[in-house]
Design a protein around this motif. Structure first.
Motif, mmCIF file in Angstrom:
data_model
loop_
_atom_site.group_PDB
_atom_site.id
_atom_site.type_symbol
_atom_site.label_atom_id
_atom_site.label_comp_id
_atom_site.label_asym_id
_atom_site.label_seq_id
_atom_site.Cartn_x
_atom_site.Cartn_y
_atom_site.Cartn_z
ATOM 1 N N SER A 253 0.812 -1.217 0.000
ATOM 2 C CA SER A 253 0.000 0.000 0.000
ATOM 3 C C SER A 253 0.843 1.263 0.000
ATOM 4 O O SER A 253 0.321 2.369 -0.146
ATOM 5 C CB SER A 253 -0.923 0.021 1.227
ATOM 6 N N GLY A 254 2.159 1.105 0.176
ATOM 7 C CA GLY A 254 3.045 2.258 0.190
ATOM 8 C C GLY A 254 2.905 3.136 1.411
ATOM 9 O O GLY A 254 3.183 4.328 1.346
ATOM 10 N N THR A 255 2.452 2.580 2.531
ATOM 11 C CA THR A 255 2.254 3.364 3.747
ATOM 12 C C THR A 255 3.181 2.905 4.858
ATOM 13 O O THR A 255 3.616 1.750 4.894
ATOM 14 C CB THR A 255 0.800 3.252 4.246
ATOM 15 N N ALA A 256 3.465 3.823 5.762
ATOM 16 C CA ALA A 256 4.249 3.509 6.954
ATOM 17 C C ALA A 256 3.307 3.285 8.127
ATOM 18 O O ALA A 256 2.154 3.726 8.125
ATOM 19 C CB ALA A 256 5.209 4.651 7.263
ATOM 20 N N THR A 257 3.768 2.589 9.152
ATOM 21 C CA THR A 257 2.924 2.276 10.311
ATOM 22 C C THR A 257 3.462 2.926 11.578
ATOM 23 O O THR A 257 4.553 3.512 11.591
ATOM 24 C CB THR A 257 2.799 0.753 10.505
ATOM 25 N N ASN A 258 2.711 2.805 12.640
ATOM 26 C CA ASN A 258 2.940 3.569 13.859
ATOM 27 C C ASN A 258 3.802 2.821 14.877
ATOM 28 O O ASN A 258 3.801 1.579 14.932
ATOM 29 C CB ASN A 258 1.598 3.905 14.509
ATOM 30 N N GLY A 259 4.486 3.615 15.710
ATOM 31 C CA GLY A 259 5.208 3.037 16.833
ATOM 32 C C GLY A 259 4.258 2.641 17.949
ATOM 33 O O GLY A 259 3.173 3.201 18.110
ATOM 34 N N GLY A 260 4.643 1.648 18.740
ATOM 35 C CA GLY A 260 3.822 1.194 19.849
ATOM 36 C C GLY A 260 3.963 2.092 21.069
ATOM 37 O O GLY A 260 4.984 2.760 21.268
ATOM 38 N N SER A 261 2.955 2.111 21.911
ATOM 39 C CA SER A 261 2.980 2.913 23.144
ATOM 40 C C SER A 261 3.820 2.221 24.210
ATOM 41 O O SER A 261 3.871 0.991 24.285
ATOM 42 C CB SER A 261 1.557 3.121 23.662
ATOM 43 N N GLY A 262 4.455 3.031 25.060
ATOM 44 C CA GLY A 262 5.189 2.483 26.190
ATOM 45 C C GLY A 262 4.256 2.038 27.301
ATOM 46 O O GLY A 262 3.147 2.559 27.457
ATOM 47 N N GLY A 263 4.677 1.062 28.098
ATOM 48 C CA GLY A 263 3.882 0.573 29.216
ATOM 49 C C GLY A 263 3.984 1.495 30.419
ATOM 50 O O GLY A 263 4.971 2.219 30.602
ATOM 51 N N ALA A 264 2.964 1.472 31.246
ATOM 52 C CA ALA A 264 2.942 2.309 32.452
ATOM 53 C C ALA A 264 3.914 1.782 33.502
ATOM 54 O O ALA A 264 4.142 0.574 33.616
ATOM 55 C CB ALA A 264 1.532 2.358 33.021
ATOM 56 N N GLY A 265 4.474 2.696 34.288
ATOM 57 C CA GLY A 265 5.309 2.300 35.415
ATOM 58 C C GLY A 265 4.459 1.746 36.544
ATOM 59 O O GLY A 265 3.325 2.168 36.762
ATOM 60 N N GLY A 266 4.979 0.765 37.261
ATOM 61 C CA GLY A 266 4.250 0.166 38.373
ATOM 62 C C GLY A 266 4.229 1.080 39.583
ATOM 63 O O GLY A 266 5.088 1.954 39.763
ATOM 64 N N PHE A 267 3.246 0.871 40.454
ATOM 65 C CA PHE A 267 3.137 1.620 41.712
ATOM 66 C C PHE A 267 4.000 0.955 42.767
ATOM 67 O O PHE A 267 4.037 -0.272 42.852
ATOM 68 C CB PHE A 267 1.673 1.633 42.174
ATOM 69 N N PRO A 268 4.668 1.754 43.612
ATOM 70 C CA PRO A 268 4.850 3.200 43.510
ATOM 71 C C PRO A 268 6.121 3.561 42.746
ATOM 72 O O PRO A 268 7.146 2.912 42.883
ATOM 73 C CB PRO A 268 4.963 3.617 44.978
ATOM 74 N N GLY A 269 6.039 4.602 41.940
ATOM 75 C CA GLY A 269 7.221 5.234 41.402
ATOM 76 C C GLY A 269 7.897 4.621 40.195
ATOM 77 O O GLY A 269 8.963 5.089 39.801
ATOM 78 N N GLY A 270 7.320 3.566 39.595
ATOM 79 C CA GLY A 270 7.973 2.986 38.434
ATOM 80 C C GLY A 270 7.982 3.941 37.242
ATOM 81 O O GLY A 270 7.006 4.647 36.998
#
Length: 307
Positions: A253-270
């Motif tokens: 299709s001649g298209t580029a795709t997206n980067g994935g999202s980062g995961g959340a830090g764990g509680f507390p303080g990750g």
């Protein structure tokens, strides 16, 4: 129960045997209460009572301390007669950075700090619990007062004593960096996101997978870091989120795709995981995808021990 009931003459329990039996049970319960709380010997103590008292002692912080877990900014009023106060703070983790052509940097984990305070120096403590990478603070007489103790992001772990600071491993872990996005003209393949860090009590988040070559898929999402309950017997920071995977392309299709999202830090303080880099094709064939967003850092935690 510390011993069996011994039947005498055809299941009839004699008066002296009954008295001895009752004395043993009362003594075992009494010893279980006393020794279980004091951390002494379990010899002669009722084991159930001994274990229960030891568990109660641990729940209130041990050695007679009362423990207060605080997860949102507030003011704590010092009870009358308080002679000792020890505070433990864990700073909030940083959010992971969003991706670009390359993956975003993972956020730093929140530092851990334990410190004894002079209870004569305040009538209340303003407890400021950090969010989005901010410090967790204990302030004299309200949240606008002088800072008495502060845990900062990236500050490591420290136990403050009269002899100096002793290092600990109780700080929260940092997030993983996002993966690199595909680049057609540069001849660069996409890569997966890095795993976040682990703390002694929390697992790391896994990095997202790289977009498969020419598949048209986006980079994978990083998973969140493990969390530690605010009421855990040993206070400790959470795990770092995994970085998002790099984006790719679809030649058909001649298209580029997206980067994935980062995961959340764990509680507390990750720390949150970084976002994955976007995929890129030649401009005449569809341009670039969208970079992945960074994961949210874990909120901070404050604990007060007093007696």
């Amino acid at each position: 129960m510390t011993g069996p009931i011994v039947p005498i003459e055809g299941e009839v329990l004699g008066q002296e045997a009954m008295q001895l039996f009752l004395q043993q049970q009362v003594g075992g319960v009494s010893s279980g209460i006393t020794e279980g709380w004091a951390g002494g010997s379990s010899d002669g103590a009722d084991p159930d009572v001994f274990d229960t008292m030891a568990a109660i002692k641990a729940m209130v912080g041990g050695d007679g301390y009362t423990r207060v877990n605080i997860t949102a900014t507030t003011t704590w009023t010092k009870p009358a007669g308080t002679t000792e106060v020890i505070v433990v703070g864990i700073a909030a983790g940083q959010n992971g950075a969003g991706g670009g052509n390359d993956g975003g940097q993972g956020g730093q984990g929140g530092g851990h700090k334990a410190q004894a305070l002079d209870p004569s120096a305040f009538s209340s403590l303003g407890v400021v619990v950090g969010t989005n990478g901010a410090a967790t603070q204990f302030r004299a007489n309200g949240t606008g007062g002088a800072i008495l103790s502060e845990a900062v992001v990236g500050g490591g772990g420290a136990m403050a004593t009269q002899f100096g600071y002793t290092g600990t491993a109780s700080q929260a872990a940092s997030g993983g960096t996002g993966g690199t996005g595909f680049w057609q003209s540069g001849g660069r393949a996409s890569t997966g996101g890095q795993n976040g860090g682990a703390s002694p009590a929390a697992t790391s988040g896994s990095g997202g997978s790289a977009a498969a070559a020419q598949s048209g898929s986006d980079g994978g999402t990083g998973t969140g870091g493990g969390s530690v309950a605010a009421s855990a017997v040993v206070p400790c920071g959470g795990g770092g989120g995994g970085g998002g995977g790099g984006g790719g392309s679809n030649f058909l299709s001649g298209t580029a795709t997206n980067g994935g999202s980062g995961g959340a830090g764990g509680f507390p303080g990750g720390g949150g995981g970084g976002g994955g880099g976007r995929g890129r094709t030649d401009v005449t064939f569809g341009g670039s995808g969208t970079p992945g967003t960074g994961g949210t850092g874990g909120a901070g935690l404050a604990i007060i021990f007093y007696r």
